[in-house]
Enzyme design. Sequence first.
Site, PDB file in Angstrom:
ATOM      1  N   ASP A   1     -46.990 -17.498   3.065  1.00 23.41           N
ATOM      2  CA  ASP A   1     -47.384 -16.423   2.167  1.00 23.41           C
ATOM      3  C   ASP A   1     -46.201 -15.485   1.939  1.00 23.41           C
ATOM      4  OD1 ASP A   1     -48.988 -14.889   0.548  1.00 23.41           O
ATOM      5  OD2 ASP A   1     -50.018 -13.862   2.196  1.00 23.41           O
TER       6      ASP A   1
ATOM      7  N   HIS B   1     -52.208  -9.669   6.751  1.00 22.08           N
ATOM      8  CA  HIS B   1     -53.329 -10.591   6.941  1.00 22.08           C
ATOM      9  C   HIS B   1     -54.277  -9.995   7.973  1.00 22.08           C
ATOM     10  CE1 HIS B   1     -51.322 -14.553   5.424  1.00 22.08           C
ATOM     11  NE2 HIS B   1     -51.010 -13.517   4.662  1.00 22.08           N
TER      12      HIS B   1
ATOM     13  N   SER C   1     -48.071 -11.115   8.722  1.00 24.95           N
ATOM     14  CA  SER C   1     -49.280 -11.706   9.294  1.00 24.95           C
ATOM     15  C   SER C   1     -49.169 -11.549  10.807  1.00 24.95           C
ATOM     16  CB  SER C   1     -49.414 -13.168   8.865  1.00 24.95           C
ATOM     17  OG  SER C   1     -50.586 -13.746   9.396  1.00 24.95           O
TER      18      SER C   1
END
Length: 343
Positions: free
Chosen positions: A129, A37, A10
């Site tokens: 995540d 992301h 991310s």
Amino acid sequence: MFPVVGIGASAGGLDAFIHLFSGLPAATGMGFVVIQHMDPSKQSLLADILARSVRIPIVEAKDRMRVLPDRIHVIPPNTNMGITAGRLSLIPRPLTQGPHLPVDFFFRSLAADRKGQAIGVVLSGNGSDGTQGVRAIKAEGGITFAQDEKSAAYVGMPASASASGCVDFVLPPEGIVAELARIASHPYVARKSEGLVHDRALESEADIGRIFLHVREATGVDFAQYKPSTTTRRILRRMALHKIDDLPSYAAHIREHPGELDALFQDFLINVTSFFRDPFVFEALQTKVFPFLLENRAPSEAVRVWVPACSTGEEAYSVALSFLEAMDGRGVTIPLQIFATDI
């Protein structure tokens, strides 16, 4: 069948991707899938940016695209991506109030599709995540990595993955790519593991028995009657991590490194569980078992349920929920006792 490496990141992920892929050999025999992301409203330039410093081909993923070895496949924005039978599947990003977890989504499908040939890498990013995804990969016999905190611009994702206890290597991107290149040729990773499990189990039953004996002496737990394909696959996975090709050498490694016994013991006991994990079982409970138990039962006559090998308890709670629904459906209230045990 060939290994597929899922790489999730991310915030701060671009720099980590560049450091990882710039050191990647041109031919490892592995396929690579990048899950980043992204802003759902903007077009992604990630594939174009990576192409400037990477030696192997990079493509933006499309629905039904086959994953190829020695190629990097990049997730497009505003999607979740999975893999089934070696092909990528794209679905629109769900409209939910909770966090978007595309890394977990892909890792779980990768674990189901590639089993022991699934490799998960969690790089820089905020949040958690990837944590459930590395758990799924390790549960299926795959290998997992997380970026170390010193090299990560944002430590949330890799630190969360590492704290799960399901990460095999914690390294900077340069160290991760070196380990990937090292394990790519190991028999457990390089070819379909199911055949390897069968061959090694037949050829080296005595060696596996000696390993079980070492584990029993150290822990008091005897795995000799455990499911053979599972225990053998776990042993072979540990061998791959140490780049050991034969069971006698691994048995010697265990004798010389007592800490490896605990690592193998934990691998044997990796949590493979979820709520209502086997839908057919819970359907049978609802339609056959619980109605039978509740029929003509006195209100004070308790029902007792034992859930062995309960792991972290999801199955026990699933049984409780199902039983409560069965009572609600019949308009009765019966005391319920659940005993949940695990080694």
